[in-house]
Design an enzyme around this catalytic site. Structure first.
Site, PDB file in Angstrom:
ATOM      1  N   ASP A  30       0.573  -1.236  -0.241  1.00 46.17           N
ATOM      2  CA  ASP A  30      -0.021   0.083   0.012  1.00 46.17           C
ATOM      3  C   ASP A  30       0.791   1.296   0.068  1.00 46.17           C
ATOM      4  O   ASP A  30       1.794   0.916   0.191  1.00 46.17           O
ATOM      5  CB  ASP A  30      -1.350   0.338   1.103  1.00 46.17           C
ATOM      6  CG  ASP A  30      -1.489   0.282   1.106  1.00 46.17           C
ATOM      7  OD1 ASP A  30      -3.303   0.577   0.670  1.00 46.17           O
ATOM      8  OD2 ASP A  30      -1.986   1.904   1.506  1.00 46.17           O
ATOM      9  N   LYS A  35      -1.988   2.906   7.052  1.00 41.24           N
ATOM     10  CA  LYS A  35      -2.310   2.240   7.006  1.00 41.24           C
ATOM     11  C   LYS A  35      -1.421   0.745   7.199  1.00 41.24           C
ATOM     12  O   LYS A  35      -1.819  -0.485   7.810  1.00 41.24           O
ATOM     13  CB  LYS A  35      -2.931   1.384   5.997  1.00 41.24           C
ATOM     14  CG  LYS A  35      -4.425   1.837   5.831  1.00 41.24           C
ATOM     15  CD  LYS A  35      -4.689   1.807   4.265  1.00 41.24           C
ATOM     16  CE  LYS A  35      -5.953   2.447   4.090  1.00 41.24           C
ATOM     17  NZ  LYS A  35      -6.214   2.641   2.619  1.00 41.24           N
ATOM     18  N   LEU A 257     -34.529  -8.846   0.017  1.00 38.19           N
ATOM     19  CA  LEU A 257     -35.811  -8.126   0.273  1.00 38.19           C
ATOM     20  C   LEU A 257     -36.483  -7.462   1.480  1.00 38.19           C
ATOM     21  O   LEU A 257     -37.993  -7.563   1.726  1.00 38.19           O
ATOM     22  CB  LEU A 257     -36.698  -9.408  -0.095  1.00 38.19           C
ATOM     23  CG  LEU A 257     -37.069  -9.930  -1.759  1.00 38.19           C
ATOM     24  CD1 LEU A 257     -38.591 -11.076  -1.977  1.00 38.19           C
ATOM     25  CD2 LEU A 257     -37.390  -8.556  -2.639  1.00 38.19           C
ATOM     26  N   CYS A 267     -20.011   0.256  -2.610  1.00 35.68           N
ATOM     27  CA  CYS A 267     -20.575  -0.302  -3.659  1.00 35.68           C
ATOM     28  C   CYS A 267     -21.249  -0.127  -4.043  1.00 35.68           C
ATOM     29  O   CYS A 267     -21.255   0.210  -4.937  1.00 35.68           O
ATOM     30  CB  CYS A 267     -19.811  -2.578  -3.231  1.00 35.68           C
ATOM     31  SG  CYS A 267     -18.517  -2.455  -2.896  1.00 35.68           S
TER      32      CYS A 267
HETATM   33  C1  UDX Z   1     -22.266  -5.145  -1.235  1.00 34.98           C
HETATM   34  C2  UDX Z   1     -21.965  -6.955  -2.097  1.00 34.98           C
HETATM   35  O1  UDX Z   1     -23.501  -7.401  -1.438  1.00 34.98           O
HETATM   36  C3  UDX Z   1     -20.982  -7.482  -2.694  1.00 34.98           C
HETATM   37  O2  UDX Z   1     -21.251  -9.192  -3.187  1.00 34.98           O
HETATM   38  C4  UDX Z   1     -20.388  -6.922  -3.751  1.00 34.98           C
HETATM   39  O3  UDX Z   1     -19.050  -7.734  -3.331  1.00 34.98           O
HETATM   40  C5  UDX Z   1     -19.991  -5.496  -2.699  1.00 34.98           C
HETATM   41  O4  UDX Z   1     -21.722  -4.976  -2.769  1.00 34.98           O
HETATM   42  P1  UDX Z   1     -21.950  -5.079   0.914  1.00 34.98           P
HETATM   43  O5  UDX Z   1     -21.406  -3.298   0.379  1.00 34.98           O
HETATM   44  O6  UDX Z   1     -20.450  -4.868   2.030  1.00 34.98           O
HETATM   45  O7  UDX Z   1     -21.457  -6.031  -0.446  1.00 34.98           O
HETATM   46  O8  UDX Z   1     -22.970  -4.981   1.342  1.00 34.98           O
HETATM   47  P2  UDX Z   1     -24.837  -5.540   1.362  1.00 34.98           P
HETATM   48  O9  UDX Z   1     -24.809  -6.696   2.485  1.00 34.98           O
HETATM   49  O10 UDX Z   1     -24.656  -6.472  -0.661  1.00 34.98           O
HETATM   50  O11 UDX Z   1     -25.210  -4.560   1.264  1.00 34.98           O
HETATM   51  C6  UDX Z   1     -25.832  -3.056   0.574  1.00 34.98           C
HETATM   52  C7  UDX Z   1     -27.054  -2.078   1.356  1.00 34.98           C
HETATM   53  O12 UDX Z   1     -27.991  -2.572   0.876  1.00 34.98           O
HETATM   54  C8  UDX Z   1     -26.628  -1.680   2.620  1.00 34.98           C
HETATM   55  O13 UDX Z   1     -27.240  -0.900   2.939  1.00 34.98           O
HETATM   56  C9  UDX Z   1     -28.072  -3.254   3.737  1.00 34.98           C
HETATM   57  O14 UDX Z   1     -28.611  -2.376   3.945  1.00 34.98           O
HETATM   58  C10 UDX Z   1     -28.845  -2.635   2.631  1.00 34.98           C
HETATM   59  N1  UDX Z   1     -30.095  -3.646   2.585  1.00 34.98           N
HETATM   60  C11 UDX Z   1     -29.479  -5.053   2.008  1.00 34.98           C
HETATM   61  C12 UDX Z   1     -31.556  -3.448   2.351  1.00 34.98           C
HETATM   62  O15 UDX Z   1     -31.849  -1.893   2.728  1.00 34.98           O
HETATM   63  N2  UDX Z   1     -32.058  -3.840   2.219  1.00 34.98           N
HETATM   64  C13 UDX Z   1     -31.825  -5.921   1.978  1.00 34.98           C
HETATM   65  O16 UDX Z   1     -32.450  -6.641   1.687  1.00 34.98           O
HETATM   66  C14 UDX Z   1     -30.136  -5.796   2.220  1.00 34.98           C
END
Ligand code: UDX
Length: 439
Positions: A30, A35, A257, A267
């Site tokens: 890095d 870090k 859901l 992401c």
């Molecule tokens: C996501 C993807 O799931 C993962 O595969 C990818 O590599 C990176 O992006 P992450 O950002 O860690 O992962 O979070 P995730 O668990 O997907 O949740 C994303 C957001 O959606 C959160 O803010 C969560 O609160 C929201 N969410 C998730 C909902 O509002 N409702 C749901 O049913 C599921």
């Protein structure tokens, strides 16, 4: 095997530690000395359950080291993983590829022997091919340098589990230049392949698109249920029961859901925007215009949460609002594009005092929104509150009981932005409970 991992953020640090856990000799690289110092001391610079143990175990075993020196990394291994960030460009939808480009521009000139670079970052389709050409041009080893794409699907909060036991492995290889990438990847992930984890080998573009479309699908699924939740509110129906019912259909599935304040994080929001921008460049913007609506539905959740808080208080001016949760989701201290923090900020801008508590994301929140009031506990956040907003479904909040808070609040009003509490329990204790998309 010996390998280096460029970038030690959520993705890179996890990948480096987990590759060492699989028995490889790993060098994490890095440019940020702060870090690196933390990681070398066995500390993870962010909150990720289980990662610190993996990190320490592998540092102690001598399999995991860190450096800021690209020269050292180039000499150390001929297998390199690229796991730096691809944030949204300021003022544009497109991804900012400067960090990815910088790794190739700095590393490639040092590659005097044949080497393989496995990209893991989420990039716009076409990037891997461009980086491959650039690497071959800059490297003394020339055509001996291969660039393959091996997208990462890990979720924060489950990063270790998702890296060591992923649902699938995807590898994009340069079909015009058959090389060693697939056989080397099979060696790197031998343990995972022994567990029969599906391994899909594709061309470069498909691998890049697999990642973009997986995230677009997940974002769409969440916005779908949130759109239905708006209809439920208007019709007096219950979106949580509806989700259970449609989720029993195996073609739909219950996961992702959960209606609420919507998705955030480092992401999904930026990835759907980068995907739309790239489709535009490819002349197929119409194909993804629905993602603009997905984004709109998602952002509307935040404003409607602010409206609900206003309704509950009469006026936000001078009101005291308790916000439980700042992280974009539980088991994470990540506040990037967090709906919780975004709602808290908007409410404060409208004249309320916002007292916020999160089990892990306090430091990151303070850095981003220094003007909010940060409480040391749930109770402290709720003192004299006119309304409590639950915006991240941490286990600590799911367990809350009405009597824990009844004595400290000014008004017994709770808005459950994640539909994670039981309305019956709160209402029968005399609280005004409001869920999203529920009567
Ligand atoms: C996501 C993807 O799931 C993962 O595969 C990818 O590599 C990176 O992006 P992450 O950002 O860690 O992962 O979070 P995730 O668990 O997907 O949740 C994303 C957001 O959606 C959160 O803010 C969560 O609160 C929201 N969410 C998730 C909902 O509002 N409702 C749901 O049913 C599921």
């Amino acid at each position: 095997m010996k390998m280096s991992v460029f970038g030690t953020g959520y993705l890179g640090a996890t990948h480096a530690a987990c590759m060492a856990e699989l028995g490889h000799e790993v060098l994490g690289v890095d440019v940020d000395p702060a870090k690196l110092a933390k990681l070398e001391a066995g500390e993870v610079p962010f909150y990720e359950p289980g990662l610190e143990e993996v990190l320490r175990r592998n540092i102690d075993a001598g399999r995991l080291q860190f450096t800021s020196s690209y020269e050292e990394a180039a000499a150390f291994a001929d297998v390199h993983f690229l796991g730096v960030g691809t944030p949204q460009k300021k003022g544009e939808y497109a991804a900012d590829l400067r960090y990815v480009d910088a790794v190739i521009d700095t590393l490639a000139p040092l590659l005097t022997e044949p080497a393989i670079i496995f990209g893991k970052s989420t990039v716009p389709v076409g990037t891997a091919e461009r980086l491959g050409a650039r690497a071959r041009e800059l490297a003394p080893a020339g055509d001996g340098v291969e660039v393959a794409w091996n997208p990462e699907f890990l979720r924060e909060g489950f990063a270790v589990q998702d890296t060591i036991h992923p649902d699938r492995l995807v590898l994009g290889v340069d079909r015009d230049r058959p090389g060693r990438a697939e056989s080397v990847a099979r060696e790197v992930y031998a343990q995972l392949l022994d567990e029969s984890i599906p391994f899909l080998v594709t061309d470069l573009a498909t691998a890049e698109l697999v990642k973009a479309s997986a995230n677009a699908f997940l974002a769409t699924k969440i916005s779908f249920i949130n759109a239905i939740s708006e209809v439920c509110e208007a019709a007096g129906a219950d979106v949580t029961v509806l989700a259970d019912a449609i989720g029993h259909d195996a073609r739909i599935g219950r996961r992702f859901l959960n209606a609420g304040v919507g998705f955030g994080g480092g992401c999904l929001p930026k990835d759907i925007r980068a995907f739309m921008a790239r489709a535009g460049e490819l002349g197929v913007d119409q194909a993804l215009t629905f993602l603009r609506e997905v984004d709109n539905i998602n952002m509307r959740r935040r404003t409607s949460m602010v409206e609900l808080a206003r309704e509950a208080c009469g006026s936000l001016l001078g009101a005291r609002v308790a916000v439980l949760g700042a992280a974009f989701k539980p088991d994470s201290d990540d506040v990037r594009d967090s709906p919780a923090l975004n709602v808290a900020g908007q409410i404060q801008l409208q004249g309320a005092t916002v007292n916020i508590y999160d089990p892990k994301a306090m430091d990151n929140s303070r850095a981003l929104f220094p003007t909010l009031t940060y409480a040391g506990s749930v109770r402290e956040a709720c003192e004299e509150a006119d309304v409590i907003l639950v915006l991240t479904e941490w286990a600590e909040f799911r367990k809350l009981q009405p009597e824990d808070l009844a004595a400290v609040v000014r008004k017994k009003v709770l808005i459950d932005g994640r539909n994670c509490l039981d309305p019956l329990v709160w209402r029968s204790a005399g609280w005004a409970y409001r869920g999203l998309g529920r009567p």
